[in-house]
Design an enzyme around this catalytic site. Structure first.
Site, short mmCIF file in Angstrom:
data_model
loop_
_atom_site.label_atom_id
_atom_site.label_comp_id
_atom_site.label_asym_id
_atom_site.label_seq_id
_atom_site.Cartn_x
_atom_site.Cartn_y
_atom_site.Cartn_z
N HIS A 98 0.83 -1.25 0.11
CA HIS A 98 0.09 -0.07 -0.09
C HIS A 98 0.99 1.34 -0.06
O HIS A 98 0.08 2.52 -0.31
CB HIS A 98 -1.00 -0.03 1.35
CG HIS A 98 -2.30 0.54 0.88
ND1 HIS A 98 -3.33 0.35 1.68
CD2 HIS A 98 -2.78 1.31 -0.24
CE1 HIS A 98 -4.61 0.99 1.26
NE2 HIS A 98 -4.04 1.54 -0.01
N ASP A 121 -9.62 -0.03 4.60
CA ASP A 121 -8.50 -0.52 5.15
C ASP A 121 -8.67 -1.06 6.75
O ASP A 121 -9.49 -0.35 7.34
CB ASP A 121 -7.29 0.46 5.26
CG ASP A 121 -5.67 -0.25 5.16
OD1 ASP A 121 -4.99 0.55 4.52
OD2 ASP A 121 -5.56 -1.25 5.81
N ASP A 125 -2.83 3.63 7.86
CA ASP A 125 -1.37 3.91 7.09
C ASP A 125 -0.92 5.59 7.15
O ASP A 125 -0.63 5.95 6.00
CB ASP A 125 -1.81 3.68 5.50
CG ASP A 125 -2.18 2.02 5.33
OD1 ASP A 125 -2.31 1.41 6.43
OD2 ASP A 125 -2.37 1.42 4.31
N ASP A 225 -7.28 -1.74 0.49
CA ASP A 225 -6.55 -2.73 0.92
C ASP A 225 -7.35 -4.05 1.18
O ASP A 225 -8.17 -3.89 2.32
CB ASP A 225 -5.69 -2.16 2.20
CG ASP A 225 -4.81 -2.93 2.88
OD1 ASP A 225 -3.93 -2.58 3.56
OD2 ASP A 225 -4.74 -4.23 2.74
N ASP A 227 -6.67 -6.31 3.23
CA ASP A 227 -6.94 -6.53 4.44
C ASP A 227 -7.79 -6.01 5.31
O ASP A 227 -8.10 -6.13 6.64
CB ASP A 227 -5.54 -6.60 5.24
CG ASP A 227 -5.02 -5.21 5.51
OD1 ASP A 227 -3.59 -4.70 5.54
OD2 ASP A 227 -5.88 -4.17 5.87
N GLU A 270 -2.31 -5.18 -1.64
CA GLU A 270 -1.95 -6.00 -0.51
C GLU A 270 -2.36 -7.41 -0.59
O GLU A 270 -2.36 -8.04 0.45
CB GLU A 270 -2.14 -5.26 1.07
CG GLU A 270 -1.48 -4.07 1.17
CD GLU A 270 -0.14 -4.23 1.87
OE1 GLU A 270 0.34 -5.28 1.96
OE2 GLU A 270 0.38 -3.15 2.02
#
Ligand SMILES: CN[C@](CCCC[B-](O)(O)O)(CCN1CCCCC1)C(=O)O
Ligand SMILES: [Mn+2]
Ligand SMILES: [Mn+2]
Ligand SMILES: [Mn+2]
Length: 302
Positions: A98, A121, A125, A225, A227, A270
């Site tokens: 990312h 996300d 970040d 992302d 995740d 990711e």
């Protein structure tokens, strides 16, 4: 409408091997053909090659790891995304970690200075050089885009084009103490998994868009992302966190953003095809492809 697939086999923003092979797995799963099926004119001129810098000439800057490599690659991606956007194409960036979003979002703002960013996300970040504990730059791109933290000469190309009121998060559930402070200090709107539970994903997306795009007339850059999804849904990713978005919640976000007609850029980040067994890797790659399709017009009832 033309879609430009930007394959970014890059892993320098974090320490786990394999995330640089996310793009090739997504493409080999048939994503370009799937998007053509949706009616897009798909441009894909191969994955970008980033020549390495040997570690000896890229020592950490403070805690930051691979700083010169990450900066150079992101600057290159900013140009690529900016050029596609300038031509009226929609850049779909396939990661790769990312940290690349420092480049993609810089590229978007070149062409769309009044854009807004929806960041999906588990993580913020948004660590600065002062607050990061890992030194992994994939945990920092947002701070660079906002112009937060001490200036680092190697990253002087990054312009602080993103304003706090143009950024909104969905899916947060693993935010470092330093990041929580930054979010609060900058008044950044974030819909964590708590809000998703409380209001449901429909209201959350509506409130998120009401915050950054009240008249639905601003270009949207969606940075996803994988995740953000629960590890049971997207297991093969570098920093999995339990208690994430369901398969449907993730896809609803993408569908609802497509419905605004404002999407100008998309990142699917990711996917790391080397962190789980074959079935789980296949599952994670398939989810990356379906999220992209949903954000680019695939509907359940047509
Ligand atoms: C939450 N911040 C982390 C993870 C960043 C994930 C980046 B993403 O692109 O996948 O979202 C974790 C920092 N540490 C917290 C304490 C335990 C070890 C990791 C970081 O490294 O900054
Ligand atoms: Mn991320
Ligand atoms: Mn994350
Ligand atoms: Mn990760």
């Amino acid at each position: 409408k033309t879609l430009a697939i930007v394959g970014c086999p890059f892993s320098g923003g974090q320490a786990k091997l394999g995330v640089d092979r996310g793009p090739i797995h997504l493409v080999q799963a048939g994503l370009p053909e799937q998007l053509s099926e949706l009616g897009w004119k798909v441009l894909f001129d191969g994955h970008h090659q980033f020549e390495e810098i040997d570690a000896a000439s890229d020592p950490p800057i403070g805690k930051l790891k691979n700083p010169r490599l990450v900066s150079r690659v992101c600057e290159a991606i900013a140009k690529v995304v900016g050029e596609h956007a300038k031509k009226g194409q929609l850049p779909l960036t396939l990661g790769g970690d990312h940290s690349l979003a420092m480049g993609t979002i810089s590229g978007t703002f070149e062409q769309y200075p009044d854009a807004c960013v929806v960041w999906v996300d588990a993580h913020g970040d948004i660590n600065t050089a002062e607050t990061t504990d890992s030194g992994n730059i994939h945990g920092m791109p947002v701070s660079f885009l906002l112009g937060l933290g001490s200036k680092i000469p190697e990253f002087s190309w990054v312009k602080p084009l993103l304003k706090p009121e143009r950024l909104v998060y969905i899916g947060l559930r693993d935010v470092d103490a330093g990041e929580k402070k930054i979010l609060k200090e900058n008044g950044i709107r974030a819909f964590s998994m708590h809000e998703v539970d409380k209001y449901g994903i429909g209201r959350v997306v509506e409130m998120a868009l009401d915050h950054v795009n009240p008249k639905r007339d601003r270009p949207i850059h969606l940075s996803f992302d994988v995740d953000a999804l629960d590890p049971s849904v997207a297991p093969s990713t570098g920093t999995p966190v339990r208690g994430g978005l369901t398969f449907r919640e993730g896809h609803y976000i993408c569908e609802a953003i497509y419905e605004t007609g404002c999407l100008v850029a998309l990142d699917i980040m990711e996917v790391n095809p080397s962190l789980a067994d074959e079935a789980e890797v296949k599952q994670t790659v398939a989810v990356g492809c379906s999220l992209a399709r949903s954000a680019l017009g695939e509907t359940l009832l047509g």
